[in-house]
Design an enzyme around this catalytic site. Structure first.
Site, short mmCIF file in Angstrom:
data_model
loop_
_atom_site.label_atom_id
_atom_site.label_comp_id
_atom_site.label_asym_id
_atom_site.label_seq_id
_atom_site.Cartn_x
_atom_site.Cartn_y
_atom_site.Cartn_z
N ARG A 1 61.23 7.07 90.38
CA ARG A 1 60.90 8.32 91.07
C ARG A 1 61.86 8.54 92.23
NH1 ARG A 1 56.70 5.21 89.84
NH2 ARG A 1 54.87 6.07 88.79
N ARG B 1 43.20 14.01 70.69
CA ARG B 1 43.61 15.40 70.90
C ARG B 1 44.46 15.54 72.16
NH1 ARG B 1 38.76 19.25 71.19
NH2 ARG B 1 40.48 20.74 71.16
N ASP C 1 39.75 24.18 68.89
CA ASP C 1 38.94 23.59 67.83
C ASP C 1 39.06 24.46 66.59
OD1 ASP C 1 38.18 21.49 69.37
OD2 ASP C 1 36.14 22.23 69.77
N ASP D 1 36.88 25.73 64.69
CA ASP D 1 35.91 26.82 64.54
C ASP D 1 35.99 27.82 65.69
OD1 ASP D 1 35.02 25.11 66.47
OD2 ASP D 1 32.96 24.97 65.75
N ASP E 1 36.76 16.62 76.85
CA ASP E 1 37.15 17.79 77.62
C ASP E 1 36.73 17.67 79.08
OD1 ASP E 1 34.51 17.90 76.93
OD2 ASP E 1 34.46 20.05 76.50
#
Length: 724
Positions: A396, A504, A520, A522, A609
């Site tokens: 860094r 995911r 998703d 759906d 999530d």
């Protein structure tokens, strides 16, 4: 003539020419003739430690870090071996981190189980015969690739840096480090912190981010002990000279130690009375600058106390190697003074421009929160500095260490270019991604393409900003052949997943754009909704921008955090079933978080999530952003399970909470919905416990297109379909 001139030149310590207020011996020895001079202390250090000339290139085995990366092994605790509370926190910080390994064969760095924090042989926590014990460790190898932590070294009267055992070629992470004995590029100076310092989380600073503090009552303050004799007494005895009783308050007390009355002078009684008139915390709150003089040792607790209070430290500790100075630019957060020029300090701080004062104050808050507010952060900063030394080409820069969000949250393995991170666009003129990747997670067990995913692919591919579509196939059956997938104008890639929820957020190489639209299978979205949300994200690339939202609150009856998915004015979570965010968060999720948190997500099956929202909030200290959503996209009832009602109470100290919802809870269809809701609430509380505080930030903001719902012609609206 020259010889005669030399003889006649006055000797300023000759009492016949100039009366001296102290003896020449006291000038040199700081009041105690038994103290060593800096040169003598350096010589003692060189003779005590064979590794005194160590550098990473000469005393560290880089080959141990090549195969398994930067892994840290802590020695197993021996039965009957005492460990202080503070050293237990340090070991716990390492063992619960992503660096830890239980196998010494995989380790790059080793930490002793012997408590080496207090090496004052008069202390009750002093461990004896350390030399004999460490020589019996088969992994010791002369200290090579070992890291030793120390807070207190030496004892009365000189408090020298001697630890009482030979550290060999070990790296020393030490508080009150003397520049004479510090080995640059090898040792690490750490701050002195108390045993009450929190393990994780920690209290926030007293100045809110991006806020302007009010004008303080005092310019410069100090309240502390005055040493009557011995090392450190010179500076503290002189502090009363700068006290004016108005905007500069300098208070000392002689009343400490067992035999203070034996050494008391004529000032002591008055000093002790004045000392009791002011409250220390009130002075910290109400002063712009805080004097931080040396104590018996070079460092003191008030250094971190001043940082937290946004009271700019004025350091009077000559020869102190400042904490993490290899990474931190202290010139932006502290005034480094000289003990010899104490009387110039008031005029020097008065000359600092108000704009620079504000910049100093804001930087103290950033440094406190990023590196010093908990034992975890102090230990992790130490380890990351060592890790950067192993690969200088991927380390860094000073800018990354000294700018938000801080070096611990910027992974050099991801990139060393500022423009690749979501945090530096505005400050440095970089532009965010002009295209996005639609990342669709498919979990259908049918093995064939459902109608919702087909409609979703068509809607997303119709966006002018869509660069590619990636489908994460997390089903038992293999994905359909390429001929079964719809034809799109953008590349469509299928990735075989491992059927874990944390997949995911894995940093797949197939994702080529900075912007990721997580979906998703759906999810139902229109092209207009996708276009508008992406344009909003481009203005806020460091945040999560999405449609469906949920929120958290503190439940005082249960004594824990509650979770609600009602449609209210409060939001703190955006569901990643339809949300934009920067792809860097995939790397942060996978590489920054320890494996235990990802296993928690996979085990609860309804938590990934929430963890992503908590992570982004912990990094940015900002809430997510909700954008316009058509009403037909409301979540199904099973996902709208609610906790029982309860009045909003007071969350744990230092944490703010939105109010609990007061409307009747939504009905949950079946036990599956209630079980899912219970899992999500348990997940939220486990994450708050792991972080040490609740990172989520609540908001009441929703962004709509211009003229949204206005009574004007549809032809004047850019996204008229959003109002249907």
């Amino acid at each position: 003539r020259k010889a005669e001139a030399r003889r006649s030149w006055p000797r300023w310590t000759d009492r016949s020419l100039l009366k001296s207020f102290v003896d020449p011996e006291e000038l040199q020895r700081d009041g105690d003739p038994s103290l060593l001079s800096p040169r003598e202390r350096r010589a003692a250090w060189l003779s005590a430690y064979r590794g005194s000339r160590c550098r990473m290139e000469t005393c560290f085995d880089f080959s141990r870090c090549e195969k398994h990366g930067f892994k840290v092994f802590t020695y197993p605790q021996e039965r009957g071996q005492p460990v202080s509370e503070t050293y237990g926190k340090i070991l716990s910080s390492i063992e619960r981190s992503r660096y830890h390994t239980a196998s010494p064969e995989e380790a790059c760095l080793f930490i002793l189980s012997i408590d080496t924090l207090d090496r004052d042989h008069l202390s009750g926590q002093y461990i004896r015969n350390v030399d004999e014990k460490i020589r019996g460790f088969p992994l010791w190898n002369g200290g090579r690739n070992h890291l030793i932590f120390n807070l207190y070294s030496g004892t009365w009267p000189d408090y020298a840096g001697d630890l009482g055992f030979d550290i060999g070629q070990a790296i020393l992470a030490k508080a009150s480090f003397d520049t004479e004995s510090f080995r640059p590029g090898f040792d690490i100076s750490i701050p002195l912190f108390s045993k009450e310092h929190p393990q994780r989380g920690g209290d926030r600073g007293w100045l809110y981010q991006d806020s302007v503090p009010p004008k303080k009552k005092y310019l410069l303050v100090f309240k502390g002990k005055r040493y009557l004799t011995g090392i450190g007494s010179g500076t503290r005895n002189a502090l009363h000279h700068i006290h004016n009783g108005k905007d500069i308050i300098s208070l000392t007390t002689c009343k400490h130690g067992k035999d203070w009355e034996k050494h008391k002078d004529t000032r002591c009684d008055k000093d002790n009375i004045d000392y009791e008139r002011f409250d220390y915390q009130e002075l910290l709150h109400n002063s712009t600058f805080c004097v931080v003089p040396r104590g018996r040792r070079l460092g003191s607790f008030r250094f971190l106390e001043a940082l937290q209070a946004a009271c700019i430290p004025v350091l009077l500790s000559d020869g102190w190697e400042l904490p993490f100075a290899e990474a931190i630019d202290w010139g932006k957060a502290a005034v480094v003074g000289s003990e010899r020029l104490l009387l110039q300090i008031p005029s020097a701080v008065r000359c600092i421009h108000p704009e620079r004062v504000l910049a100093f104050q804001q930087q103290t808050q950033f440094l406190w929160d990023a590196y010093f507010s908990s034992v975890d952060k102090i230990v992790h900063t130490t380890l990351e500095i060592i890790k950067d030394r192993l690969s200088p080409h991927r380390s860094r820069s000073r800018l990354l260490w000294n700018a938000l969000p801080g070096g611990l949250l910027v992974l050099p393995d991801f990139s060393t270019h500022l423009g690749d991170f979501p945090f530096y666009y505005l400050q440095h003129g970089y532009s965010s991604s002009k295209k996005f990747t639609a990342f669709i997670r498919a979990v259908s067990q049918a093995g064939s393409l459902s109608q919702p995913i087909l409609r979703l692919i068509q809607a997303v591919s119709g966006s002018q900003y869509c660069g590619q579509i990636v489908v994460l196939w997390s089903c038992e059956k293999p994905p359909p052949p390429s001929g079964k997938w719809p034809q799109t104008t953008v590349p469509l890639t299928i990735i075989q997943g491992r059927r874990q929820l944390s997949d995911r957020f894995f940093p797949f190489e197939a994702i080529q754009t900075d912007a990721v639209l997580s979906l998703d299978e759906d999810t139902s979205l229109s092209t207009s909704e996708v276009d508008f949300a992406f344009l909003v994200w481009r203005s806020f690339p460091e945040r999560i921008v999405g449609f469906s939202t949920q929120s958290h609150f503190w439940d005082p009856e249960q004594g824990r955090w509650g979770y609600t998915s009602r449609w209210t004015n409060e939001l703190s979570i955006v569901l990643t079933a339809a949300a934009f965010y920067h792809r860097y968060y995939h790397s942060l999720f996978t590489e920054y978080l320890p494996a235990g948190l990802r296993q928690l997500v996979d085990g609860l099956a309804a938590c990934e999530d929430i963890l992503m929202n908590v992570l982004v909030a912990a990094v940015t200290k900002l809430p997510p952003i909700k954008v316009t959503q058509r009403k037909l996209h409301k979540e199904v009832a099973a996902q709208q399970a609610e906790c029982r009602d309860g009045a909003a109470g007071t969350p744990p100290p230092g944490q703010r909470s939105p109010s609990a919802p007061h409307s009747a809870p939504a009905k949950v269809k079946g036990t599956a919905g209630s079980r899912r809701f219970s899992q999500r609430q348990d997940c939220l509380n486990q994450l708050a416990d792991w972080f040490g505080y609740m990172p989520l930030v609540s908001s009441q903001l929703r962004l709509d297109p211009v003229l949204f719902k206005d009574q004007v012609s549809v032809l004047r609206k850019k996204y008229p379909s959003l109002e249907k």
